[in-house]
Design an enzyme around this catalytic site. Sequence first.
Site, short mmCIF file in Angstrom:
data_model
loop_
_atom_site.label_atom_id
_atom_site.label_comp_id
_atom_site.label_asym_id
_atom_site.label_seq_id
_atom_site.Cartn_x
_atom_site.Cartn_y
_atom_site.Cartn_z
N LYS A 2 0.84 -1.20 0.00
CA LYS A 2 0.00 0.00 0.00
C LYS A 2 0.88 1.26 0.00
O LYS A 2 2.10 1.18 0.22
CB LYS A 2 -0.91 -0.05 1.23
CG LYS A 2 -1.84 -1.29 1.22
CD LYS A 2 -2.81 -1.29 2.41
CE LYS A 2 -3.67 -2.54 2.41
NZ LYS A 2 -4.72 -2.51 3.45
N TYR A 42 -11.61 -3.08 -4.07
CA TYR A 42 -12.22 -3.17 -2.73
C TYR A 42 -13.75 -3.19 -2.78
O TYR A 42 -14.40 -2.75 -1.84
CB TYR A 42 -11.73 -2.01 -1.86
CG TYR A 42 -10.38 -2.24 -1.19
CD1 TYR A 42 -10.13 -3.42 -0.46
CD2 TYR A 42 -9.38 -1.29 -1.23
CE1 TYR A 42 -8.90 -3.63 0.16
CE2 TYR A 42 -8.15 -1.49 -0.59
CZ TYR A 42 -7.92 -2.67 0.10
OH TYR A 42 -6.72 -2.87 0.75
N ASN A 106 -1.91 -0.22 7.09
CA ASN A 106 -1.41 -1.55 7.46
C ASN A 106 -0.55 -2.20 6.37
O ASN A 106 -0.41 -3.41 6.31
CB ASN A 106 -2.55 -2.44 7.93
CG ASN A 106 -3.65 -2.60 6.90
OD1 ASN A 106 -3.46 -2.25 5.74
ND2 ASN A 106 -4.79 -3.14 7.31
N HIS A 109 -1.69 -5.47 1.25
CA HIS A 109 -2.92 -6.23 1.01
C HIS A 109 -2.52 -7.64 0.61
O HIS A 109 -1.49 -7.83 -0.03
CB HIS A 109 -3.72 -5.57 -0.12
CG HIS A 109 -4.75 -6.47 -0.71
ND1 HIS A 109 -5.98 -6.67 -0.12
CD2 HIS A 109 -4.74 -7.27 -1.80
CE1 HIS A 109 -6.67 -7.55 -0.85
NE2 HIS A 109 -5.94 -7.91 -1.88
N GLU A 120 -8.31 -10.52 -8.55
CA GLU A 120 -7.44 -9.36 -8.42
C GLU A 120 -6.34 -9.35 -9.49
O GLU A 120 -5.97 -8.30 -10.00
CB GLU A 120 -6.87 -9.31 -6.99
CG GLU A 120 -7.98 -9.00 -5.99
CD GLU A 120 -7.64 -9.28 -4.53
OE1 GLU A 120 -6.46 -9.56 -4.22
OE2 GLU A 120 -8.56 -9.23 -3.70
P1 ATP Z 1 -6.66 -5.96 2.92
O1 ATP Z 1 -7.86 -6.37 2.12
O2 ATP Z 1 -6.31 -4.50 2.76
O3 ATP Z 1 -5.52 -6.89 2.70
P2 ATP Z 1 -7.67 -7.33 5.19
O4 ATP Z 1 -8.04 -8.39 4.22
O5 ATP Z 1 -6.81 -7.70 6.34
O6 ATP Z 1 -6.99 -6.11 4.47
P3 ATP Z 1 -10.36 -6.35 5.03
O7 ATP Z 1 -11.45 -6.76 5.94
O8 ATP Z 1 -10.36 -6.87 3.63
O9 ATP Z 1 -8.98 -6.65 5.77
O10 ATP Z 1 -10.38 -4.75 5.00
C1 ATP Z 1 -9.73 -4.02 3.97
C2 ATP Z 1 -9.11 -2.79 4.60
O11 ATP Z 1 -10.16 -1.93 5.03
C3 ATP Z 1 -8.28 -3.09 5.84
O12 ATP Z 1 -6.93 -3.32 5.51
C4 ATP Z 1 -8.46 -1.83 6.67
O13 ATP Z 1 -7.48 -0.85 6.34
C5 ATP Z 1 -9.83 -1.33 6.26
N1 ATP Z 1 -10.83 -1.73 7.24
C6 ATP Z 1 -11.43 -2.93 7.36
N2 ATP Z 1 -12.31 -2.95 8.37
C7 ATP Z 1 -12.26 -1.72 8.92
C8 ATP Z 1 -12.91 -1.10 10.02
N3 ATP Z 1 -13.82 -1.75 10.75
N4 ATP Z 1 -12.59 0.18 10.30
C9 ATP Z 1 -11.69 0.86 9.58
N5 ATP Z 1 -11.03 0.34 8.52
C10 ATP Z 1 -11.30 -0.93 8.20
MG MG Z 2 -9.11 -7.98 2.45
#
Ligand code: ATP
Ligand code: MG
Length: 129
Positions: A2, A42, A106, A109, A120
């Site tokens: 990211k 997303y 974080n 991805h 993707e």
């Molecule tokens: P990514 O898809 O980015 O790899 P992930 O699979 O660990 O992350 P997801 O649930 O897919 O988590 O969420 C995508 C992104 O959206 C997360 O990386 C986070 O930055 C954001 N996100 C998810 N849930 C929340 C939440 N409840 N509040 C704030 N941000 C969130």
């Molecule tokens: Mg995810």
Amino acid sequence: MKPDGVERGLIGEIVGRLEAKQLGVVAAELRTLDHITAERHYAEHAGKPYFADLIAFITRGPVLVLVVEGPRDTWQVVRTMIGATNPTQAAPGTIRGDLAIEMAENLIHGSDSAESAQREIEIFFPHLA
Ligand code: ATP
Ligand code: MG
């Protein structure tokens, strides 16, 4: 990876971890995502209260789009290496556990299933799909 990972100069650190695990880089491109591509990527989060911030964040600067391959279960191997979504809960030894603090920033991805990986890859490297 990211925008925060690119901004913080962590390309070498993070790609190095993937390579050390014996995952091979199949494709890599540094690019700034447009909103349409980011929202497609997303799409499952559309409508969530954090969606606008997520799209603003992921489009704020270049990301390093990577496809890596390994002998088996590669999406799962990568997710284990990345760690929990919220870095405050991510285990030490994981990328987020070692290098991140904020949920929004974080670092990386990872596709959450083989089907997601396929979807993707089609978005970012259509010639590979
Ligand atoms: P990514 O898809 O980015 O790899 P992930 O699979 O660990 O992350 P997801 O649930 O897919 O988590 O969420 C995508 C992104 O959206 C997360 O990386 C986070 O930055 C954001 N996100 C998810 N849930 C929340 C939440 N409840 N509040 C704030 N941000 C969130
Ligand atoms: Mg995810």
